[in-house]
Design an enzyme around this catalytic site. Structure first.
Site, PDB file in Angstrom:
ATOM      1  N   HIS A 173      -9.495  -2.769  -0.805  1.00 38.01           N
ATOM      2  CA  HIS A 173      -8.335  -3.150  -0.905  1.00 38.01           C
ATOM      3  C   HIS A 173      -8.066  -3.549  -2.418  1.00 38.01           C
ATOM      4  CE1 HIS A 173      -4.577  -4.544   0.294  1.00 38.01           C
ATOM      5  NE2 HIS A 173      -4.848  -5.403   1.350  1.00 38.01           N
ATOM      6  N   ARG A 174      -9.044  -3.334  -3.192  1.00 33.43           N
ATOM      7  CA  ARG A 174      -9.279  -3.519  -4.605  1.00 33.43           C
ATOM      8  C   ARG A 174      -8.340  -2.135  -4.946  1.00 33.43           C
ATOM      9  NH1 ARG A 174     -15.117  -4.557  -6.299  1.00 33.43           N
ATOM     10  NH2 ARG A 174     -15.396  -2.688  -5.040  1.00 33.43           N
TER      11      ARG A 174
END
Length: 470
Positions: free
Chosen positions: A441-442
């Protein structure tokens, strides 16, 4: 007793058979002491955290000794086998000369720097050179452990040791060490050196000024309960050492799970048309250039994922923590998780985005067969960008896969089952599966991850999109 020197015996060290690996397990020896070996002959098989590799010996000779038995885990750079390159002859050591002998220049091995081995390089030889000192050569007298402790300041200096010290030549020490000794008021002549070639180190000087250890005070003996010894019932439990592929997998999964924030999305899709296409390709492989190649649903799912990545290239990236950068990859090295007798490995197909369907089928076949034989090379498991894991072969519907370290996404394929499905307004039995996409999700927002997963599902539901979208 005559001292014999093994001048002709060469030690073969455990090489770094991967990139940055620190140890390997010896699986099997192919030679025994007394066997004749030739340059390039395989002498053993070792298993690293990435693969099983056969090691050839780099010279001719007779095996003198095997330093480790099968099953031993050995650090890189540690000698594992001794080979007598002269056929086993030994020569007597020269007698000690009364006068200092003239310095003899050591013969350097051919080449310079690191010594090349099978894969990677061994420990680099030191390139530091020291000018020869003028005057008589320093001879460090052998002393017992107790005398050495006394000379380093851990007790009263014995008279015999002091007398021997007075006869010693000027001690060897580098200028910074000499200055340290002067500042601390230490006579270097009273310090026993521990460095190479009899050089006194900073640690030796500090040890010389350390206060003597206090004599332990004898206290009344108090009976204490013995420490509990961990025990287990061997009839009810079996303990297996964590090493090799299992050790590397555990470290990688823990590192990934606690470094990259995982998000997993799911979609259930009707893959009936894809299964029909698979059967059609199997019936007439020559019409599609697939003769002699294995055709299965994984082939079309892999192609579908590659097309989805082409439509959304931002998902094919990695996170560079050190430089605080997102690295966008303009190539796809497609990893395929494979369960092998030695554990889970993830080899990848290099530049999978450029391959046609027949080329992709050929690469998949080679990857799977090599993995099953345990012959996957370390290079084949490096540089992956996105991975597929087929948990459906075990009969499960789906899972929440953990990212392969350094990658941005992993697609899990569930079991393909005949299920009731609404098709064209009617409930019919259809081939259905569930896909799960985990992503970092980064790097990947929910929108981007959802679009990639939706594209894969759309292609599997309507395989004709492979033509229009590709």
């Amino acid at each position: 007793m005559t001292t014999m020197t093994e001048a002709s015996v060469r030690e073969f060290k455990m090489p770094d058979v991967g990139e940055g690996l620190t140890e390997a397990e010896i699986l099997k020896w192919y030679v025994q002491p007394g066997d004749q070996v030739t340059d390039g002959q395989v002498v053993c098989e070792v298993e690293t955290a990435k693969a099983a590799v056969e090691l050839p010996i780099p010279y001719d000779g007779v095996v003198r000794d095997l330093h480790f038995p099968e099953g031993s885990t050995v650090d890189v750079g540690t000698p594992i086998i001794a080979v007598d390159v002269s056929g086993g002859a030994t020569v007597p050591a020269p007698a000690q000369a009364a006068a200092p002998a003239a310095p003899v220049e050591e013969k350097k091995p051919e080449g310079s720097g690191r010594q090349p081995v099978l894969v990677g390089y061994g420990v680099a030889a030191s390139s530091t050179k020291r000018r020869p000192r003028k005057g008589p050569e320093l001879v460090v007298p052998e002393a017992s452990t107790a005398v050495q402790k006394e000379l380093n300041g851990h007790g009263p200096v014995a008279a015999t040791a002091a007398a021997g010290t007075a006869e010693r030549a000027r001690p060897l020490a580098k200028p910074p060490v000499r200055k340290l000794a002067k500042d601390l008021g230490v006579d270097l002549a009273t310090v026993v050196p521990s460095g190479p070639d009899g050089i006194i180190t900073r640690e030796d000087v500090h040890a010389a000024v350390a206060p003597p250890a206090a004599e332990p005070v004898t206290a009344p003996a108090v009976s204490a309960p013995p420490a509990p010894v961990p025990a287990y019932d061997t009839a009810r439990e079996t303990r297996v050492p964590v090493k090799g592929v299992r050790k590397a997998t555990a470290a990688a999964m823990v590192g990934s799970a606690f470094t990259a924030p995982h998000v997993t999305e799911f979609v259930t899709v009707d893959v009936t048309r894809t299964m029909k296409l698979v059967e059609e390709l199997k019936r007439a492989p020559e019409e599609f250039g697939l003769q002699g190649l294995r055709v299965n649903p994984l082939l079309l799912i892999a192609k579908a994922l590659l097309v989805a990545i082409k439509r959304h290239p931002e998902i094919n990236a990695s996170w560079d923590e050190a430089n605080q950068e997102i690295v966008l990859k303009h190539y796809v090295n497609l990893g395929i998780a494979a369960a092998t007798p030695r554990g889970l490995i993830v080899p990848n197909i290099k530049d999978a985005h450029d391959k046609t369907l027949p080329q992709l089928a050929e690469a998949l076949g080679e990857l799977v067969s090599t993995a099953r034989e345990g012959k996957t090379s370390p290079a084949a498991m490096q540089g992956g960008t996105v991975t597929i894991t087929n948990v459906g072969v075990f009969g499960v519907d789906t899972g929440t896969p953990i990212l392969n370290p350094g990658e941005s996404a992993i697609l899990a394929i569930g079991a393909i089952k005949l299920q009731p499905w609404v098709h064209k307004g009617k409930v019919k039995p259809r081939q259905v599966t569930t896909l799960a996409l985990s992503f970092d999700h980064r790097l990947v927002d929910g929108e981007l991850g959802s679009k990639v997963l939706a594209d894969v599902a759309a292609i599997l539901e309507q395989p004709k999109k492979l033509i229009t979208w590709a």
